[in-house]
Design an enzyme around this catalytic site. Sequence first.
Site, PDB file in Angstrom:
ATOM      1  N   ARG A 300       0.678  -1.255   0.085  1.00 60.68           N
ATOM      2  CA  ARG A 300      -0.071  -0.039   0.031  1.00 60.68           C
ATOM      3  C   ARG A 300       0.691   1.337  -0.081  1.00 60.68           C
ATOM      4  O   ARG A 300       0.688   2.205  -0.812  1.00 60.68           O
ATOM      5  CB  ARG A 300      -0.815   0.084   1.266  1.00 60.68           C
ATOM      6  N   ARG A 339     -13.272  -1.362  -1.869  1.00 64.09           N
ATOM      7  CA  ARG A 339     -12.737  -1.101  -0.434  1.00 64.09           C
ATOM      8  C   ARG A 339     -13.842  -0.389   0.290  1.00 64.09           C
ATOM      9  O   ARG A 339     -14.051  -0.696   1.416  1.00 64.09           O
ATOM     10  CB  ARG A 339     -11.380  -0.046  -0.371  1.00 64.09           C
ATOM     11  N   TYR A 343     -14.571  -2.418   3.511  1.00 64.38           N
ATOM     12  CA  TYR A 343     -13.971  -2.234   4.820  1.00 64.38           C
ATOM     13  C   TYR A 343     -14.434  -0.903   5.156  1.00 64.38           C
ATOM     14  O   TYR A 343     -13.890  -0.034   6.180  1.00 64.38           O
ATOM     15  CB  TYR A 343     -12.250  -1.760   4.666  1.00 64.38           C
ATOM     16  N   CYS A 371     -26.554  -2.868  -7.971  1.00 65.87           N
ATOM     17  CA  CYS A 371     -27.759  -2.880  -7.603  1.00 65.87           C
ATOM     18  C   CYS A 371     -27.581  -3.664  -5.855  1.00 65.87           C
ATOM     19  O   CYS A 371     -28.091  -4.804  -5.655  1.00 65.87           O
ATOM     20  CB  CYS A 371     -28.738  -3.790  -7.921  1.00 65.87           C
ATOM     21  N   GLU A 372     -26.874  -2.860  -5.117  1.00 68.96           N
ATOM     22  CA  GLU A 372     -26.627  -3.229  -3.790  1.00 68.96           C
ATOM     23  C   GLU A 372     -26.737  -1.750  -2.868  1.00 68.96           C
ATOM     24  O   GLU A 372     -25.989  -0.892  -3.395  1.00 68.96           O
ATOM     25  CB  GLU A 372     -25.385  -3.842  -3.517  1.00 68.96           C
ATOM     26  N   TYR A 401      -4.934  -2.158  -3.885  1.00 66.16           N
ATOM     27  CA  TYR A 401      -6.255  -2.935  -3.713  1.00 66.16           C
ATOM     28  C   TYR A 401      -7.338  -2.146  -4.321  1.00 66.16           C
ATOM     29  O   TYR A 401      -8.463  -2.125  -3.828  1.00 66.16           O
ATOM     30  CB  TYR A 401      -6.252  -3.050  -2.151  1.00 66.16           C
TER      31      TYR A 401
HETATM   32  N1  LLP Z   1       2.955  -9.176   2.894  1.00 67.62           N
HETATM   33  C1  LLP Z   1       1.902 -10.123   3.122  1.00 67.62           C
HETATM   34  C2  LLP Z   1       2.118 -11.505   3.605  1.00 67.62           C
HETATM   35  C3  LLP Z   1       0.597  -9.526   2.897  1.00 67.62           C
HETATM   36  O1  LLP Z   1      -0.338 -10.459   3.270  1.00 67.62           O
HETATM   37  C4  LLP Z   1       0.440  -8.155   2.713  1.00 67.62           C
HETATM   38  C5  LLP Z   1      -1.063  -7.742   2.568  1.00 67.62           C
HETATM   39  C6  LLP Z   1       1.605  -7.470   2.557  1.00 67.62           C
HETATM   40  C7  LLP Z   1       2.927  -8.060   2.513  1.00 67.62           C
HETATM   41  C8  LLP Z   1       1.321  -6.043   2.116  1.00 67.62           C
HETATM   42  O2  LLP Z   1       0.766  -4.947   2.807  1.00 67.62           O
HETATM   43  P1  LLP Z   1       0.881  -3.522   2.716  1.00 67.62           P
HETATM   44  O3  LLP Z   1       1.994  -3.042   2.824  1.00 67.62           O
HETATM   45  O4  LLP Z   1      -0.076  -3.349   1.448  1.00 67.62           O
HETATM   46  O5  LLP Z   1      -0.153  -3.209   4.030  1.00 67.62           O
HETATM   47  N2  LLP Z   1      -7.402  -5.318   0.802  1.00 67.62           N
HETATM   48  C9  LLP Z   1      -6.950  -4.937   1.805  1.00 67.62           C
HETATM   49  C10 LLP Z   1      -5.516  -4.910   2.329  1.00 67.62           C
HETATM   50  C11 LLP Z   1      -5.119  -6.572   2.422  1.00 67.62           C
HETATM   51  C12 LLP Z   1      -3.909  -6.689   2.598  1.00 67.62           C
HETATM   52  C13 LLP Z   1      -3.218  -8.211   2.551  1.00 67.62           C
HETATM   53  N3  LLP Z   1      -1.929  -8.379   2.695  1.00 67.62           N
HETATM   54  C14 LLP Z   1      -7.203  -3.177   1.730  1.00 67.62           C
HETATM   55  O6  LLP Z   1      -7.471  -2.948   0.673  1.00 67.62           O
HETATM   56  O7  LLP Z   1      -6.925  -2.374   2.697  1.00 67.62           O
END
Ligand code: LLP
Length: 455
Positions: A300, A339, A343, A371-372, A401
């Site tokens: 992210r 998202r 969330y 339609c939600e 994401y």
């Molecule tokens: N490494 C692993 C093993 C992970 O599962 C994830 C994210 C990351 C690294 C990267 O994390 P980041 O730096 O992006 O925080 N869809 C959700 C976020 C799901 C994150 C899943 N794992 C959202 O839109 O907030």
Amino acid sequence: MSAPLPSDPATDPSFSDLLETRPTLTMDVRDGLLFEGVPLHVIAAAVGTPCWITGAKTLRRRARALKMAFEARDLPVSMHFAMKSQDHQATLTLLRQCGYGVDIVSGGEMQRALHAGISPSGIVFSGVGKSDAELRAAIEHDIAQINVESVEELYRLDEIARACGRVARAALRVNPDVDADTHDKISTGRAGDKFGIEYRRAVTLYGEAASLKNVRLVGLAVHLGSQMLTAEPFRKGYARLADMVREIRAAGHTVEAVDCGGGLGIRYRDEIAPSPDMLAGVIAETLGDLNVRLSIEPGRWLSAPTGILLSRVIETKAGSPESGPNFVVIDAAMNDLARPSLYESWHGILPVAPTALHAPTKLWDIVGPVCESSDIFARDRALPATIKRGDLTVLLDTGAYGSVMSSTYNSRPFAAQVLVDNGKWDIIRQRQSVAELIASETVPDWLTASRNNNG
Ligand code: LLP
């Protein structure tokens, strides 16, 4: 996690606040909102909406800034971009050019990474529930490291590696039982979460694994959660890992590598986002003296602020005079950006028109056409009172994401994608057509035949 979906008009950032904190965006008196210098109305006219736009310059800048935070401390750390956050070939190519490898969570992501020219030595495979075929492919490509998520997976990996006549390099992904202090749905390091091996068990397992002939354990891995905003959970998690490294070494085993995972949060609304320097500092403090190869898996932080979702107002719908909300229906929906509905995440929304910045506002609910009732991007959000059909808007910070979580729900094809770089831009994914959606479906002959028989 970012603030909840219902906006609070009293504390929501103003348009000027959003612009000031997003160097990617500027308002031009003639052309309206520019993204990395390119007028958004030009892209909308040429490509249509909804349309994902990625800023190459911003991605490069962030990739360098993250690396520099570690270099400034003389702390060698390998970077594995969590490509689940944004897996487009152009993004991967650009990050490869910046010296990044990737963290993958599926065989599909491995193929994508290899296709973008990322060397197997720059690929780390995380994720619960890797299939036999995925493990085999990872072993055959000789990727850098497989992060094993369970005792069962460790023994399965050994068997598969034996069948391939190889020795797989692996790390134990530890569940350190630390609360990442983030949204429940994106916490991964608490005892009840499905991820990783319970940390006490991991220490003994590390010793047991020494007898495996086809797995070589190189170290430990952890990922605590996503959109983490404070240092404390990182410090707790990494300190626990450091203790484990010492314990495992005291038992006579070798630990060469520690993978610190991702999780660094960003500002969506008004969060005080941590800096890469904070992360580098905590890693240096907790793991810096262990003489291990360090790596991180940021997703992210790198990709979210590099992307926007451009859409057009289909129509506005006036609320009831008593209390009903006023709706702005845009042509992006929850199938594009999931998202907010998943969330309750808050995303900045800006009008594109040059006159919009200082126009009087009123409160609107911004919704999509799906339609939600959960197809809603924001409640009670201040947007120009005169916003109308045909106007353009952008949803901010959708580079992570965003497109990767899109679906074709309601037979809404995948939106187009555009890459902007230093004033030039190009389509990097054509808008999918409904014909393409239908093309992969078949109707068995017997279905139509039996209908004819019956009919
Ligand atoms: N490494 C692993 C093993 C992970 O599962 C994830 C994210 C990351 C690294 C990267 O994390 P980041 O730096 O992006 O925080 N869809 C959700 C976020 C799901 C994150 C899943 N794992 C959202 O839109 O907030």
